[in-house]
Design a protein around this motif. Structure first.
Motif, PDB file in Angstrom:
ATOM      1  N   GLY A 430       0.828  -1.200   0.000  1.00  0.00           N
ATOM      2  CA  GLY A 430       0.000   0.000   0.000  1.00  0.00           C
ATOM      3  C   GLY A 430       0.854   1.239   0.000  1.00  0.00           C
ATOM      4  O   GLY A 430       1.919   1.280  -0.625  1.00  0.00           O
ATOM      5  N   GLY A 431       0.399   2.269   0.736  1.00  0.00           N
ATOM      6  CA  GLY A 431       1.098   3.543   0.747  1.00  0.00           C
ATOM      7  C   GLY A 431       1.717   3.832   2.092  1.00  0.00           C
ATOM      8  O   GLY A 431       2.398   2.991   2.694  1.00  0.00           O
ATOM      9  N   HIS A 432       1.470   5.025   2.597  1.00  0.00           N
ATOM     10  CA  HIS A 432       2.039   5.440   3.873  1.00  0.00           C
ATOM     11  C   HIS A 432       1.292   4.784   5.041  1.00  0.00           C
ATOM     12  O   HIS A 432       0.093   4.555   4.988  1.00  0.00           O
ATOM     13  CB  HIS A 432       1.964   6.963   4.010  1.00  0.00           C
ATOM     14  N   HIS A 451       4.937   1.051  -0.665  1.00  0.00           N
ATOM     15  CA  HIS A 451       4.519   1.924  -1.765  1.00  0.00           C
ATOM     16  C   HIS A 451       4.304   1.137  -3.059  1.00  0.00           C
ATOM     17  O   HIS A 451       4.428   1.680  -4.157  1.00  0.00           O
ATOM     18  CB  HIS A 451       5.545   3.038  -1.979  1.00  0.00           C
ATOM     19  N   CYS A 474      -4.902   1.169   1.375  1.00  0.00           N
ATOM     20  CA  CYS A 474      -4.486   2.570   1.294  1.00  0.00           C
ATOM     21  C   CYS A 474      -5.374   3.414   2.201  1.00  0.00           C
ATOM     22  O   CYS A 474      -6.567   3.132   2.351  1.00  0.00           O
ATOM     23  CB  CYS A 474      -4.636   3.109  -0.137  1.00  0.00           C
ATOM     24  N   ASP A 478      -4.869   8.881   0.528  1.00  0.00           N
ATOM     25  CA  ASP A 478      -3.564   8.663  -0.117  1.00  0.00           C
ATOM     26  C   ASP A 478      -3.775   8.421  -1.607  1.00  0.00           C
ATOM     27  O   ASP A 478      -3.888   7.283  -2.077  1.00  0.00           O
ATOM     28  CB  ASP A 478      -2.863   7.467   0.532  1.00  0.00           C
ATOM     29  N   ARG A 480      -1.785   8.795  -4.207  1.00  0.00           N
ATOM     30  CA  ARG A 480      -0.717   8.080  -4.907  1.00  0.00           C
ATOM     31  C   ARG A 480      -0.892   6.577  -4.739  1.00  0.00           C
ATOM     32  O   ARG A 480      -0.744   5.805  -5.691  1.00  0.00           O
ATOM     33  CB  ARG A 480       0.654   8.515  -4.392  1.00  0.00           C
ATOM     34  N   CYS A 481      -1.190   6.142  -3.525  1.00  0.00           N
ATOM     35  CA  CYS A 481      -1.389   4.722  -3.259  1.00  0.00           C
ATOM     36  C   CYS A 481      -2.570   4.181  -4.060  1.00  0.00           C
ATOM     37  O   CYS A 481      -2.481   3.098  -4.660  1.00  0.00           O
ATOM     38  CB  CYS A 481      -1.611   4.499  -1.771  1.00  0.00           C
ATOM     39  N   ASN A 484      -1.525   3.817  -7.703  1.00  0.00           N
ATOM     40  CA  ASN A 484      -0.621   2.685  -7.913  1.00  0.00           C
ATOM     41  C   ASN A 484      -1.349   1.348  -7.789  1.00  0.00           C
ATOM     42  O   ASN A 484      -1.067   0.399  -8.532  1.00  0.00           O
ATOM     43  CB  ASN A 484       0.527   2.738  -6.915  1.00  0.00           C
ATOM     44  N   ASN A 543       1.409  13.226  -2.293  1.00  0.00           N
ATOM     45  CA  ASN A 543       0.354  12.319  -2.772  1.00  0.00           C
ATOM     46  C   ASN A 543      -0.021  12.633  -4.218  1.00  0.00           C
ATOM     47  O   ASN A 543       0.028  13.752  -4.658  1.00  0.00           O
ATOM     48  CB  ASN A 543      -0.891  12.462  -1.901  1.00  0.00           C
TER      49      ASN A 543
END
Length: 543
Positions: A430-432, A451, A474, A478, A480-481, A484, A543
Motif C-alpha cells: 500500500g502507501g504510507h 509503496h 491505502c 492517499d 498516490r497509493c 498505484n 500524494n
C-alpha cells in the motif's frame, strides 16, 4: 525479630550505610543517596540511568496509541534480514527485528529497546568521563545530558540518528582506550565498532575521520602509529565496508546513491549546514543555562576555589575537546562547502561529550556545592518532565501517527484475510502508514511491499505475489497509493474499511478510513515494473 532489628541498627551496619550516603550521620545531617561522594557516584549513576530508562519507557507506552512511521518501517525492513536497505544501511533494522522477535513484538517492547539504546549511551559517556574526571565531576557530566532534548523528549524515537548516540559514544570510548592503553583488544574493538557506526548511518563519516586525524596531529596519537594497533583497526573497518559496498552494488540497492539526494549546489542547502551548527547550540541552551546559572550563583555565595582545591584533570583531555568539536564544526564546514543539506536532527551524537567538555574547561572541586546542585537539578528535571508531557498531552504532539489505529487495523485486516482465504497473510502492500503498521501488529507479521514498489521492497518478487497473494490497503486520502493500486491490479475493486480505536486513559480515541482489496493466492503475476518508485527523501514525497 528483636535480634534481627538490633543487627540491622548495629554501629557497624549504620556506619556502612552512612558511608554510602543512605543514613544520617551522627551530627544530625541526612546526606542520603543524592549527596554524591567519590564512593557512591556509581550507585547514583545507575539510579539516574535506570530511572531514565523507566520513565521514558513508560511515557510513550502510556501516552501514545501507536509508534511513529519510521519505527514500524524499521521492523518491516529488519524482518527481511537484508544486507542493506533502500534508504539506510542495515544495523538498526537488524537490531529492531532481532530484539522484538526475541522478547515480543509490541509497542512497549519497542519503547524499551529505544531506552536501552540510551542506557548504553549514558553508560559509555559515564565510563569515558571517569577516565578524564574525578567521580563526582564525571557523574555531573553525565547527568547534565538530561537537559539536552536528544536525551529527553527526542529520546522517545529510535531512528538511525538516535542509534548513533550510543554507537558514537562507544566508538570514542574505545578509541580513547586504544590510544591511552595501546592494547590490541581495544584496536580490534575500535575497528569493528567503527564499521558498525558506518553500517548504522553514513553520517558517521563526520566522526571517524576525527579519530584518524587525532592520531596524525597529536603527539600521543602519533606514538600509536609505530604499533600494529591502528593498522589492525583500519583493516577490520575496511573489510566490513568492503562487504557492505559489494552487497549494495551486487543487489542494486539505493543506499549509497541516496547520499546524492542531500547534495545540491543551491544556497539553501549550504545555509542548512550553517543552521545545523546553530541548531545544536540551541539544543545545548538548556544545559548551558542550568550549568552557568548554578555555577555563577554558587561562586557569588562562596569564595572562589583555589587551584589546590580543584583536582587536576586526568587522561587525554585534548582527545575529548577534539572529538566534541570535530563533528560539529566539520558537519557545518563540509556541508557548506559541498552543499549538503544537513538536518538539525543529525546532531544528537555530536553532543555526547558536552557535559564532559564543560567540566574539563570549568573544573570544580569534588566538594563544590555547585556539583551537588547540578546533579539534583538533573534528577528533578528527569522526574518532572515525563509526567508533565503525559498529563498535558504533549507526548503526542507533532505527529498524527501517535493516534493511528494501527493495532486495530492489523487485527481487522488479518481477520478479513484469514476468513477469505484460510491461510496466513504473507504479503501486504500500500502507501504510507498502513502496510508497515499491519506488518508490526498482525499476528502473521507479513512482508511489506512498500509503496507497491519492488525498488523499495526488493525482498518481494512477482512470483511471491502470485504464490501467496497479498492485501493491498491505502488510506482513503492517499491518492498516490490508490493510483498505484489501480495500475498494478486494475481488475480489483476497492472496498471501504473504517477502523476505530477506542479511547483510553490518556488516549482520546481515533478513527481512519481505508480502501482495500485482496489478491488471492495463485493469481497470475503482476508486473511490478509498472510502478514509479516514490522519491527517497520524505520532503519530496507528495500524494
Amino acid at each position: 525479630m528483636e535480634l534481627g532489628l538490633r543487627t540491622l541498627i548495629s554501629p557497624r551496619i549504620l556506619g556502612f550505610f552512612e558511608l554510602q550516603g543512605y543514613y544520617p550521620s551522627p551530627h544530625g545531617r541526612w546526606p542520603c543517596l543524592m549527596t554524591p561522594t567519590s564512593r557512591n557516584c556509581s550507585r547514583i549513576f545507575w539510579l539516574f540511568a535506570l530511572t531514565h530508562l523507566l520513565l521514558w519507557t513508560l511515557l510513550p507506552t502510556l501516552g501514545r496509541h501507536e509508534l511513529d512511521t519510521d519505527s514500524m518501517m524499521h521492523f518491516a525492513w529488519g524482518q527481511e534480514w537484508m544486507g542493506s536497505y533502500h534508504l539506510h544501511p542495515p544495523v538498526l533494522p537488524w537490531v529492531v527485528a532481532g530484539f522484538l522477535k526475541t522478547v515480543g513484538i509490541s509497542n512497549w517492547t519497542y519503547n524499551l529497546l529505544t531506552q536501552l539504546n540510551f542506557l548504553l549511551a549514558l553508560f559509555c559517556v559515564w565510563r569515558l568521563a571517569r577516565e578524564v574526571l574525578p567521580p563526582v565531576q564525571a557523574l555531573t557530566a553525565v547527568c547534565l545530558l538530561e537537559f539536552i532534548p536528544f536525551f529527553s523528549f527526542f529520546s522517545m524515537r529510535l531512528n538511525h540518528s538516535s542509534m548513533l548516540i550510543p554507537i558514537w559514544a562507544l566508538t570514542i570510548l574505545l578509541a580513547y582506550f586504544a590510544i591511552q592503553r595501546g592494547q590490541y583488544r581495544y584496536w580490534i574493538a575500535l575497528g569493528l565498532i567503527s564499521g558498525v557506526a558506518m553500517l548504522t548511518k553514513y553520517y558517521s563519516a563526520a566522526m571517524l575521520p576525527g579519530i584518524a586525524l587525532y592520531l596524525l596531529l597529536f603527539a600521543k596519537g602519533r606514538q600509536t602509529l609505530t604499533t600494529p594497533g591502528p593498522y589492525l583497526s583500519l583493516t577490520l573497518f575496511l573489510i566490513m565496508m568492503g562487504w557492505h559496498l559489494w552487497y549494495v552494488d551486487s543487489h542494486q540497492m539505493g543506499t549509497v546513491t541516496h547520499i546524492g539526494d542531500y547534495v545540491a549546489s543551491d544556497i539553501s542547502s549550504r545555509i542548512k549546514a550553517v543552521r545545523f551548527l546553530f541548531a545544536q547550540l540551541l539544543y545545548l541552551a538548556p544545559l548551558l543555562l542550568v550549568f552557568f546559572t548554578v555555577l555563577f550563583y554558587q561562586r557569588r555565595k562562596t569564595p572562589a576555589e583555589t587551584s589546590d582545591e580543584i583536582l587536576q584533570n586526568q587522561g587525554l583531555s585534548s582527545f575529548i575537546y577534539w572529538m566534541f568539536l570535530f563533528p560539529l564544526i566539520g558537519t557545518a564546514v563540509v556541508g557548506f562547502l559541498a552543499g549538503i543539506g544537513a538536518s538539525s536532527r543529525w546532531g544528537g551524537p555530536t553532543l555526547n561529550l558536552a557535559g564532559i567538555a564543560l567540566l574539563l574547561y570549568w573544573p570544580m572541586a569534588a566538594n563544590a556545592p555547585a556539583l551537588k546542585h547540578l546533579i539534583r537539578a538533573a534528577f528533578g528535571w528527569l522526574l518532572v518532565l515525563p509526567p508533565m508531557l503525559l498529563f498535558t498531552g504533549l507526548v503526542t504532539s507533532g505527529h498524527a501517527m501517535y493516534h493511528f489505529p494501527g493495532k486495530e487495523l492489523g487485527r481487522d485486516i488479518t481477520a478479513l484475510w484469514r476468513n477469505a482465504h484460510q491461510t496466513p497473510l504473507r504479503i501486504v502492500g500500500g502507501g504510507h502508514d498502513a502496510p508497515d503498521s499491519i506488518a508490526f501488529h498482525s499476528p502473521d507479521h507479513p512482508s511489506v511491499l512498500q509503496h507497491l514498489s519492488h525498488q523499495w521492497s526488493p525482498w518481494i518478487t512477482q512470483e511471491d505475489i502470485a504464490r501467496d497473494g497479498m492485501a493491498v490497503i491505502c488510506l482513503k486520502s492517499d491518492t498516490r497509493c490508490l493510483k498505484n493500486a489501480n495500475t498494478l491490479f486494475p481488475e480489483y475493486g476497492l472496498t471501504p474499511l473504517r477502523v476505530t480505536a477506542k479511547a483510553g486513559l490518556f488516549f482520546p480515541g481515533s478513527e481512519r478510513e481505508f480502501l482495500y482489496f485482496f489478491v488471492p493466492p495463485g493469481t497470475s503475476a503482476a508486473n511490478l515494473e509498472t510502478i514509479t518508485p516514490l522519491p527517497m527523501r520524505a520532503d519530496q514525497q507528495t500524494n
